[in-house]
Design an enzyme around this catalytic site. Structure first.
Site, PDB file in Angstrom:
ATOM      1  CG  ASN A  68      37.735  39.760  36.994  1.00  0.00           C
ATOM      2  OD1 ASN A  68      36.655  39.449  37.466  1.00  0.00           O
ATOM      3  ND2 ASN A  68      37.847  40.348  35.814  1.00  0.00           N
ATOM      4  CB  ILE A  69      40.207  42.962  42.085  1.00  0.00           C
ATOM      5  CG1 ILE A  69      39.205  42.101  42.872  1.00  0.00           C
ATOM      6  CG2 ILE A  69      40.234  44.395  42.628  1.00  0.00           C
ATOM      7  CD1 ILE A  69      39.532  41.918  44.336  1.00  0.00           C
ATOM      8  CD  GLU A  70      39.210  44.551  34.691  1.00  0.00           C
ATOM      9  OE1 GLU A  70      38.716  45.649  34.347  1.00  0.00           O
ATOM     10  OE2 GLU A  70      39.205  43.547  33.958  1.00  0.00           O
ATOM     11  CB  CYS A  77      43.412  36.440  37.430  1.00  0.00           C
ATOM     12  SG  CYS A  77      44.122  36.988  35.882  1.00  0.00           S
ATOM     13  CD  GLU A  85      41.585  32.171  37.014  1.00  0.00           C
ATOM     14  OE1 GLU A  85      41.451  33.387  37.240  1.00  0.00           O
ATOM     15  OE2 GLU A  85      41.695  31.702  35.866  1.00  0.00           O
ATOM     16  CB  CYS A 133      45.829  34.252  32.229  1.00  0.00           C
ATOM     17  SG  CYS A 133      46.448  34.668  33.872  1.00  0.00           S
TER      18      CYS A 133
HETATM   19  N1  THU Z   1      40.997  37.209  34.078  1.00  0.00           N
HETATM   20  C1  THU Z   1      40.813  36.382  35.139  1.00  0.00           C
HETATM   21  O1  THU Z   1      40.280  36.786  36.184  1.00  0.00           O
HETATM   22  N2  THU Z   1      41.253  35.090  35.034  1.00  0.00           N
HETATM   23  C2  THU Z   1      41.839  34.576  33.929  1.00  0.00           C
HETATM   24  O2  THU Z   1      42.318  33.448  33.964  1.00  0.00           O
HETATM   25  C3  THU Z   1      41.872  35.344  32.689  1.00  0.00           C
HETATM   26  C4  THU Z   1      41.635  36.807  32.841  1.00  0.00           C
HETATM   27  C5  THU Z   1      40.552  38.600  34.190  1.00  0.00           C
HETATM   28  C6  THU Z   1      41.667  39.608  34.261  1.00  0.00           C
HETATM   29  C7  THU Z   1      40.991  40.849  33.743  1.00  0.00           C
HETATM   30  O3  THU Z   1      40.330  41.490  34.810  1.00  0.00           O
HETATM   31  C8  THU Z   1      39.946  40.335  32.762  1.00  0.00           C
HETATM   32  O4  THU Z   1      39.786  38.954  33.066  1.00  0.00           O
HETATM   33  C9  THU Z   1      40.331  40.481  31.308  1.00  0.00           C
HETATM   34  O5  THU Z   1      41.562  39.950  31.044  1.00  0.00           O
END
Ligand code: THU
Length: 134
Positions: A45-47, A56, A58, A89
């Site tokens: 994940n890269i915010e 996300c 995936e 998600c």
């Molecule tokens: N996140 C994922 O990478 N995959 C998911 O299926 C659920 C959420 C990440 C997004 C965000 O960076 C952090 O988790 C919190 O939601």
């Protein structure tokens, strides 16, 4: 036909998780996809400070695989530090339905718990390309 080494794929997802950029949620997620020719391609994940621009793990893995020319994804693993196997998600489930509808999906946590599932189980009745007018 490439066989699925589940433990190797989950290990790759675990390694990818170490690259997560998650300064806001501090929730680190890793993913890895196995392509038909045997390549394992990672994602994390890269915010973003503009929160909705976050991506996300995936989706990063799947987009990474497609960017490398892969079009047949055999399996996908995702891992996070969750009480049970991490639950993808809704947005990721929709993207999986488009980019890896037949893949074997492994959901794991960092404690070593995992389950095997599939897109029909994760997103029954998904809207897919066949729903669009021809
Ligand atoms: N996140 C994922 O990478 N995959 C998911 O299926 C659920 C959420 C990440 C997004 C965000 O960076 C952090 O988790 C919190 O939601």
């Amino acid at each position: 036909m490439t066989s699925i080494n589940r433990d190797a794929l989950i290990a790759a997802a675990r390694a990818a998780r170490d690259q997560a950029y998650a300064p806001y949620s501090r929730f680190h997620v890793g993913a890895a996809v196995l392509t038909a020719n045997g390549d394992i391609i990672p994602g994390c994940n890269i915010e973003n400070a503009a929160y909705p621009s976050t991506m996300c793990a995936e989706r990063v893995a799947l987009h990474n695989a497609y960017a490398h020319g892969a079009r047949h994804i055999i399996a996908l693993a995702v891992i996070a530090d969750t009480p049970g196997p991490v639950s993808p998600c809704g947005g990721c489930r929709q993207v999986m339905a488009e980019l890896c509808p037949g893949a074997v999906i492994f959901l794991a946590n960092t404690a070593g718990v995992w389950v095997e599932t599939s897109l029909p189980q994760l997103l029954p009745g998904a809207f897919d390309p066949n729903d669009l007018p021809s």
